[in-house]
Design a protein around this motif. Structure first.
Motif, PDB file in Angstrom:
ATOM      1  N   ASN A 207     -30.994   3.179 -10.393  1.00 43.28           N
ATOM      2  CA  ASN A 207     -31.661   4.204 -11.070  1.00 43.28           C
ATOM      3  C   ASN A 207     -32.816   5.014 -10.703  1.00 43.28           C
ATOM      4  N   ASP A 227     -26.413  10.667 -12.419  1.00 43.69           N
ATOM      5  CA  ASP A 227     -25.188  10.204 -13.039  1.00 43.69           C
ATOM      6  C   ASP A 227     -23.845  10.996 -12.638  1.00 43.69           C
ATOM      7  N   GLN A 229     -20.875   9.752 -12.963  1.00 43.13           N
ATOM      8  CA  GLN A 229     -19.753   8.900 -13.134  1.00 43.13           C
ATOM      9  C   GLN A 229     -19.365   9.511 -14.749  1.00 43.13           C
ATOM     10  N   THR A 230     -20.433   9.719 -15.501  1.00 43.02           N
ATOM     11  CA  THR A 230     -19.923   9.940 -16.880  1.00 43.02           C
ATOM     12  C   THR A 230     -20.569  11.145 -17.392  1.00 43.02           C
ATOM     13  N   TYR A 231     -20.526  12.097 -16.448  1.00 47.89           N
ATOM     14  CA  TYR A 231     -21.137  13.615 -16.896  1.00 47.89           C
ATOM     15  C   TYR A 231     -20.216  14.399 -17.585  1.00 47.89           C
ATOM     16  N   TYR A 253     -16.261   2.848 -17.960  1.00 49.32           N
ATOM     17  CA  TYR A 253     -17.603   2.913 -18.905  1.00 49.32           C
ATOM     18  C   TYR A 253     -17.496   2.689 -20.211  1.00 49.32           C
ATOM     19  N   TRP A 272     -23.368   9.352 -23.645  1.00 45.92           N
ATOM     20  CA  TRP A 272     -24.471   9.838 -23.121  1.00 45.92           C
ATOM     21  C   TRP A 272     -25.781   9.059 -23.954  1.00 45.92           C
ATOM     22  N   ARG A 275     -25.836   5.640 -22.411  1.00 41.96           N
ATOM     23  CA  ARG A 275     -26.359   5.880 -21.104  1.00 41.96           C
ATOM     24  C   ARG A 275     -27.975   5.839 -21.261  1.00 41.96           C
ATOM     25  N   PHE A 286     -32.987   7.694 -15.944  1.00 40.39           N
ATOM     26  CA  PHE A 286     -31.753   7.844 -15.946  1.00 40.39           C
ATOM     27  C   PHE A 286     -31.760   9.442 -15.855  1.00 40.39           C
ATOM     28  N   LEU A 288     -29.163  12.581 -16.425  1.00 44.44           N
ATOM     29  CA  LEU A 288     -28.254  13.166 -17.027  1.00 44.44           C
ATOM     30  C   LEU A 288     -27.704  14.709 -16.348  1.00 44.44           C
TER      31      LEU A 288
END
Ligand SMILES: [Zn+2]
Length: 344
Positions: A207, A227, A229-231, A253, A272, A275, A286, A288
Motif C-alpha cells: 500500500n 488498486d 484488483q478490485t477497481y 476478494y 470499495w 477496501r 490506499f 482507488l
C-alpha cells in the motif's frame, strides 16, 4: 478496434530496455525496488493514520472503453460537484489528446473542484501512432517514451496553466525509458504499480508510497501504488471469458471479506468501502481507481452508475475525511507529504 478481442492481461513485459512490464493479473514488472516506503502508522495532515486517494483515468473512447463518451464527459460536472460538497479532492489522469479534442470545459470543472489534473499519456494506445500492434509504453525505446510523456505534459499544462507534477501511464505499463522520461519532465510522482494481487498472492508492491528504483537507478519520483484488483472495470464490465483473471481477483476478494459477489455498481460500492476500511484498520494508504467511461455503459443490470456507484463512494470518502479516519488527498499532496516525512 484491433485490441477489442485481446485480453488486457498478456504475457508482455518490456520489449525494449531491461526492466518494466505491468502489475496486474498475476504479472509483475521486472527490476522494481521498493525503496523507503512510507511507514505504517504515519500521522497525516488532518490527524488520520490512513490516507485514501480517489483517482480517475479519463480516457473516453481513446483507450479500450466502450461507454458513451459524451455521457462520460457530462458526468464530470456531477462528480466534481459532489467532491466540492464533500470538501475533498481527487486526481484526474487525462489522456492528453482527449483533453485537447474534447476539453477544456470538463478540465475546468476538475480544477474548480481543487482537483489535480495530470496526463494519462498523450495517446492511450501506442500503436495508433506507430502502427503495428504494440500498445504499451514498455514496448518502445527512449524517443517514443519521451514523446508520450512530454506531449502528455504539454497538452495538460496548456489547459490547466499549471506545472504538471505526476503521470499515470495507460495500463500502468512501462520500462526504464519511461521513468527516464518522467525524470526529464521533472515529475514528482507516478502511479503505475499494483498494491496487491489476489491471483498470485505475494505479487504486488504494498500500500505504501515509496521512492522508485528500477535496477540500479533511483529516481526522484514517489511511486503511489494503486488498486489493480478490485477497481470499477473489473466489477461490472469485465467479461469472464475475455478477462477471467480480473473477475477471479474480485471474486477472491469478495470471498475473503464475505461480500456477496454480484456484477453491479452497488456491489462495487461495498467492495470499495471494505477496501477503505482495510486501509484505515491497517493505518496505511490506499489508491482507488475508476475509469469514468465505464460509468457511461448502459445495461439492464443497473441504472446510472454515477448515482449507484460514484456518488455514494465520494460521500463515503468525505465522511472518513471529516471524521479524521482518513486523509483524502491528491497524488501530488501525498508526494509532497512523503518527502517532508521521509526527510524529517
Ligand atoms: Zn487507461
Amino acid at each position: 478496434m484491433a485490441t477489442e478481442e485481446r485480453s488486457l492481461v498478456e504475457d508482455v513485459k518490456h520489449k525494449q530496455g531491461k526492466y518494466g512490464g505491468f502489475s496486474f493479473g498475476g504479472q509483475e514488472p521486472d527490476g522494481v525496488v521498493v525503496r523507503n516506503p512510507l511507514p505504517a502508522g504515519t500521522v497525516f495532515p488532518n490527524g488520520a493514520t490512513a490516507a485514501l486517494l480517489l483517482t480517475f483515468d479519463v480516457e473516453g473512447t481513446y483507450g479500450n472503453g466502450t461507454g458513451d463518451m459524451s455521457v462520460e464527459i457530462a458526468n464530470y460536472q456531477r462528480i466534481c460537484d459532489k467532491l466540492k460538497d464533500n470538501g475533498i479532492p481527487a486526481t484526474f489522469n487525462v489522456v492528453g489528446k482527449m483533453a485537447e479534442e474534447q476539453g477544456p470545459e470538463f478540465v475546468e470543472w476538475m480544477l474548480d473542484a481543487d482537483c489535480e489534473v495530470v496526463p494519462h499519456g498523450y495517446i492511450h494506445e501506442m500503436y495508433q501512432r506507430y502502427g503495428g500492434d504494440d500498445v504499451y509504453a514498455g514496448h518502445y525505446g527512449p524517443d517514443e517514451n519521451i514523446k508520450q510523456v512530454q506531449e502528455g505534459v504539454d497538452a495538460i499544462s496548456r489547459l490547466t496553466h499549471k506545472a504538471i507534477r505526476g503521470f499515470r501511464l495507460p495500463y500502468g505499463h512501462f520500462n526504464e525509458y519511461t521513468y527516464d522520461a518522467f525524470e526529464q519532465a521533472g515529475l514528482a510522482w507516478s502511479s503505475n504499480l499494483g498494491i496487491d494481487d489476489f491471483i498470485a498472492p505475494g505479487l504486488g508492491f504494498g500500500n505504501a508510497p515509496f521512492q522508485m528504483q528500477l535496477g540500479e537507478k533511483v529516481y526522484p519520483i514517489v511511486e503511489i501504488p494503486l488498486d489493480s484488483q478490485t477497481y470499477d472495470w473489473a466489477i461490472w464490465i469485465a467479461d469472464e471469458q475475455a478477462n477471467a483473471p480480473f473477475v477471479k481477483a474480485v471474486r477472491t476478494y469478495c470471498d475473503m471479506r464475505s461480500i456477496p459477489f454480484t456484477r453491479t455498481p452497488a456491489c462495487g460500492v461495498g467492495i470499495w468501502r471494505q477496501r477503505m476500511l482495510d486501509a484505515i484498520a491497517g493505518k496505511t494508504v490506499f489508491t482507488l481507481i475508476c475509469h469514468p467511461i465505464n460509468l457511461a455503459v448502459r445495461s439492464e443490470a443497473w441504472g446510472d452508475p454515477v448515482d449507484e456507484f460514484m456518488l455514494p463512494v465520494i460521500d463515503q470518502l468525505g465522511q472518513f475525511h471529516r471524521d479524521r479516519q482518513a486523509w483524502v488527498c491528491t497524488c501530488g499532496q501525498l508526494a509532497d507529504f512523503y518527502w517532508k516525512t521521509m526527510q524529517s
